[in-house]
Design a protein around this motif. Structure first.
Motif, PDB file in Angstrom:
ATOM      1  N   ASN A 153       6.061   0.383  -2.166  1.00 12.78           N
ATOM      2  CA  ASN A 153       7.098   1.412  -2.288  1.00 12.78           C
ATOM      3  C   ASN A 153       8.088   1.398  -1.129  1.00 12.78           C
ATOM      4  O   ASN A 153       9.027   2.198  -1.114  1.00 12.78           O
ATOM      5  N   ILE A 154       7.903   0.492  -0.175  1.00 14.18           N
ATOM      6  CA  ILE A 154       8.826   0.426   0.966  1.00 14.18           C
ATOM      7  C   ILE A 154      10.238   0.051   0.521  1.00 14.18           C
ATOM      8  O   ILE A 154      11.216   0.399   1.191  1.00 14.18           O
ATOM      9  N   TYR A 155      10.339  -0.629  -0.626  1.00 11.10           N
ATOM     10  CA  TYR A 155      11.661  -1.070  -1.089  1.00 11.10           C
ATOM     11  C   TYR A 155      12.507   0.090  -1.595  1.00 11.10           C
ATOM     12  O   TYR A 155      13.704  -0.075  -1.829  1.00 11.10           O
ATOM     13  N   SER A 156      11.891   1.255  -1.756  1.00 14.97           N
ATOM     14  CA  SER A 156      12.657   2.444  -2.130  1.00 14.97           C
ATOM     15  C   SER A 156      13.445   2.997  -0.956  1.00 14.97           C
ATOM     16  O   SER A 156      14.347   3.814  -1.125  1.00 14.97           O
ATOM     17  N   ASN A 157      13.072   2.562   0.281  1.00 12.90           N
ATOM     18  CA  ASN A 157      13.668   3.084   1.516  1.00 12.90           C
ATOM     19  C   ASN A 157      13.460   4.590   1.664  1.00 12.90           C
ATOM     20  O   ASN A 157      14.265   5.268   2.309  1.00 12.90           O
ATOM     21  N   GLU A 158      12.392   5.098   1.059  1.00 11.17           N
ATOM     22  CA  GLU A 158      12.079   6.527   1.133  1.00 11.17           C
ATOM     23  C   GLU A 158      10.675   6.698   1.714  1.00 11.17           C
ATOM     24  O   GLU A 158       9.675   6.419   1.046  1.00 11.17           O
ATOM     25  N   PHE A 159      10.620   7.167   2.966  1.00  8.65           N
ATOM     26  CA  PHE A 159       9.323   7.363   3.624  1.00  8.65           C
ATOM     27  C   PHE A 159       8.423   8.294   2.820  1.00  8.65           C
ATOM     28  O   PHE A 159       7.211   8.086   2.722  1.00  8.65           O
ATOM     29  N   LEU A 160       9.016   9.328   2.231  1.00  9.05           N
ATOM     30  CA  LEU A 160       8.236  10.320   1.496  1.00  9.05           C
ATOM     31  C   LEU A 160       7.533   9.702   0.297  1.00  9.05           C
ATOM     32  O   LEU A 160       6.408  10.087  -0.039  1.00  9.05           O
ATOM     33  N   LEU A 161       8.171   8.742  -0.362  1.00  8.36           N
ATOM     34  CA  LEU A 161       7.549   8.075  -1.505  1.00  8.36           C
ATOM     35  C   LEU A 161       6.385   7.202  -1.052  1.00  8.36           C
ATOM     36  O   LEU A 161       5.338   7.154  -1.707  1.00  8.36           O
ATOM     37  N   VAL A 162       6.555   6.518   0.077  1.00  5.57           N
ATOM     38  CA  VAL A 162       5.473   5.703   0.631  1.00  5.57           C
ATOM     39  C   VAL A 162       4.285   6.594   0.998  1.00  5.57           C
ATOM     40  O   VAL A 162       3.120   6.273   0.695  1.00  5.57           O
ATOM     41  N   LEU A 163       4.570   7.737   1.644  1.00  3.08           N
ATOM     42  CA  LEU A 163       3.508   8.674   2.016  1.00  3.08           C
ATOM     43  C   LEU A 163       2.812   9.230   0.780  1.00  3.08           C
ATOM     44  O   LEU A 163       1.580   9.326   0.745  1.00  3.08           O
ATOM     45  N   ALA A 164       3.580   9.588  -0.239  1.00  2.00           N
ATOM     46  CA  ALA A 164       3.004  10.122  -1.479  1.00  2.00           C
ATOM     47  C   ALA A 164       2.102   9.090  -2.149  1.00  2.00           C
ATOM     48  O   ALA A 164       1.017   9.424  -2.654  1.00  2.00           O
ATOM     49  N   ALA A 165       2.533   7.833  -2.144  1.00  2.00           N
ATOM     50  CA  ALA A 165       1.721   6.766  -2.740  1.00  2.00           C
ATOM     51  C   ALA A 165       0.426   6.570  -1.954  1.00  2.00           C
ATOM     52  O   ALA A 165      -0.643   6.347  -2.545  1.00  2.00           O
ATOM     53  N   LEU A 166       0.508   6.671  -0.629  1.00  2.00           N
ATOM     54  CA  LEU A 166      -0.689   6.517   0.199  1.00  2.00           C
ATOM     55  C   LEU A 166      -1.695   7.633  -0.075  1.00  2.00           C
ATOM     56  O   LEU A 166      -2.887   7.379  -0.295  1.00  2.00           O
ATOM     57  N   VAL A 167      -1.220   8.872  -0.094  1.00  2.00           N
ATOM     58  CA  VAL A 167      -2.112  10.020  -0.313  1.00  2.00           C
ATOM     59  C   VAL A 167      -2.724   9.978  -1.710  1.00  2.00           C
ATOM     60  O   VAL A 167      -3.947  10.131  -1.879  1.00  2.00           O
ATOM     61  N   SER A 168      -1.889   9.766  -2.726  1.00  2.00           N
ATOM     62  CA  SER A 168      -2.414   9.727  -4.099  1.00  2.00           C
ATOM     63  C   SER A 168      -3.307   8.507  -4.295  1.00  2.00           C
ATOM     64  O   SER A 168      -4.306   8.570  -5.026  1.00  2.00           O
ATOM     65  N   GLY A 169      -2.963   7.398  -3.637  1.00  2.00           N
ATOM     66  CA  GLY A 169      -3.801   6.200  -3.738  1.00  2.00           C
ATOM     67  C   GLY A 169      -5.194   6.431  -3.180  1.00  2.00           C
ATOM     68  O   GLY A 169      -6.191   5.970  -3.758  1.00  2.00           O
ATOM     69  N   ILE A 170      -5.279   7.142  -2.065  1.00  2.00           N
ATOM     70  CA  ILE A 170      -6.586   7.472  -1.489  1.00  2.00           C
ATOM     71  C   ILE A 170      -7.366   8.376  -2.453  1.00  2.00           C
ATOM     72  O   ILE A 170      -8.562   8.167  -2.683  1.00  2.00           O
ATOM     73  N   ALA A 171      -6.680   9.369  -3.027  1.00  2.00           N
ATOM     74  CA  ALA A 171      -7.351  10.296  -3.949  1.00  2.00           C
ATOM     75  C   ALA A 171      -7.897   9.559  -5.171  1.00  2.00           C
ATOM     76  O   ALA A 171      -9.075   9.720  -5.534  1.00  2.00           O
ATOM     77  N   TRP A 172      -7.057   8.744  -5.814  1.00  2.00           N
ATOM     78  CA  TRP A 172      -7.533   8.024  -7.003  1.00  2.00           C
ATOM     79  C   TRP A 172      -8.510   6.912  -6.639  1.00  2.00           C
ATOM     80  O   TRP A 172      -9.419   6.604  -7.408  1.00  2.00           O
ATOM     81  N   GLY A 173      -8.333   6.346  -5.438  1.00  2.00           N
ATOM     82  CA  GLY A 173      -9.282   5.335  -4.983  1.00  2.00           C
ATOM     83  C   GLY A 173     -10.671   5.903  -4.772  1.00  2.00           C
ATOM     84  O   GLY A 173     -11.681   5.296  -5.150  1.00  2.00           O
ATOM     85  N   LEU A 174     -10.755   7.088  -4.172  1.00  2.00           N
ATOM     86  CA  LEU A 174     -12.048   7.754  -3.993  1.00  2.00           C
ATOM     87  C   LEU A 174     -12.683   8.097  -5.335  1.00  2.00           C
ATOM     88  O   LEU A 174     -13.893   7.942  -5.523  1.00  2.00           O
ATOM     89  N   LEU A 175     -11.845   8.542  -6.259  1.00  2.00           N
ATOM     90  CA  LEU A 175     -12.325   8.886  -7.593  1.00  2.00           C
ATOM     91  C   LEU A 175     -12.902   7.660  -8.293  1.00  2.00           C
ATOM     92  O   LEU A 175     -13.977   7.718  -8.908  1.00  2.00           O
ATOM     93  N   TYR A 176     -12.199   6.535  -8.181  1.00  2.00           N
ATOM     94  CA  TYR A 176     -12.674   5.299  -8.818  1.00  2.00           C
ATOM     95  C   TYR A 176     -13.949   4.784  -8.148  1.00  2.00           C
ATOM     96  O   TYR A 176     -14.886   4.360  -8.824  1.00  2.00           O
TER      97      TYR A 176
END
Length: 203
Positions: A153-176
């Motif tokens: 998501n770095i190609y979006s040039n939006e730090f908030l999107l990268v952070l959101a992907a990291l947080v949600s990725g951890i949540a869904w990763g733990l779930l999986y």
């Protein structure tokens, strides 16, 4: 020795994801066209390389998926409230993200439900994390796959999107890692996306 330990399908898939997402973020006018095509391609890559895990019954993965989707959305909703309470300058960024990436046409909502959410989970949890978990601890696989997920998501040039992907990725990763059920994380992701983009947008 090092070459023998490299997971070439994982490396190739990760490079492919970066290439596809690089082109996806280049033009907001065609974002949903390229994003949908990219996720279809990554879904095909995943199906070619891995079997789909499902260790839960329909009732179990639906109940846990809905509950976890609500909880993850609640985490983002609370984070947004904290940003406002602390006076952090993210409100304009959130509005910009919705303007750029939120679906606005009927077919885009269909693509969100049928392609984007399932495709992201199949690739990042069902392929990337699944291959990592064979070589390391479940927690390490969650953290590394989440960083990899955020990195495209770095190609979006939006730090908030990268952070959101990291947080949600951890949540869904733990779930999986906990339940090893692709339908579970797909349902969770769908519930989260429907709340975020349809029923209770944060902007």
């Amino acid at each position: 020795m090092l070459l023998e330990k490299l997971d070439y399908p994982l490396l190739a898939g990760f490079i492919l994801a970066h290439l596809l997402l690089f082109f996806t973020f280049q033009d907001k006018d065609i974002f949903w066209y390229i994003f949908s095509a990219s996720l279809l391609f990554l879904t095909i890559w995943t199906i070619w390389q891995e079997d789909v895990d499902d260790q839960l019954s329909f009732g179990q993965y639906m109940a846990l998926g809905i509950a976890s989707g609500l909880l993850i959305y609640g985490l983002f909703y609370t984070g947004n409230l904290l940003f406002k309470m602390l006076g952090l300058p993210f409100e304009d960024n959130i509005a910009k993200l919705y303007n750029w990436f939120a679906p606005s046409k009927f077919w885009q909502y269909i693509a969100l439900i049928l392609i984007a959410a399932p495709g992201e989970e199949l690739f990042w949890r069902g392929f990337v994390q699944k291959r990592l978990i064979r070589k390391m601890s479940p927690l390490a696989s969650v953290l590394i796959s989440s960083v990899m997920y955020a990195s495209v998501n770095i190609y979006s040039n939006e730090f908030l999107l990268v952070l959101a992907a990291l947080v949600s990725g951890i949540a869904w990763g733990l779930l999986y890692a906990w339940k090893r059920s692709m339908p579970l994380v797909i349902v969770s992701h769908l519930i989260f996306d429907l709340l975020l983009f349809v029923f209770m947008p944060l902007n």
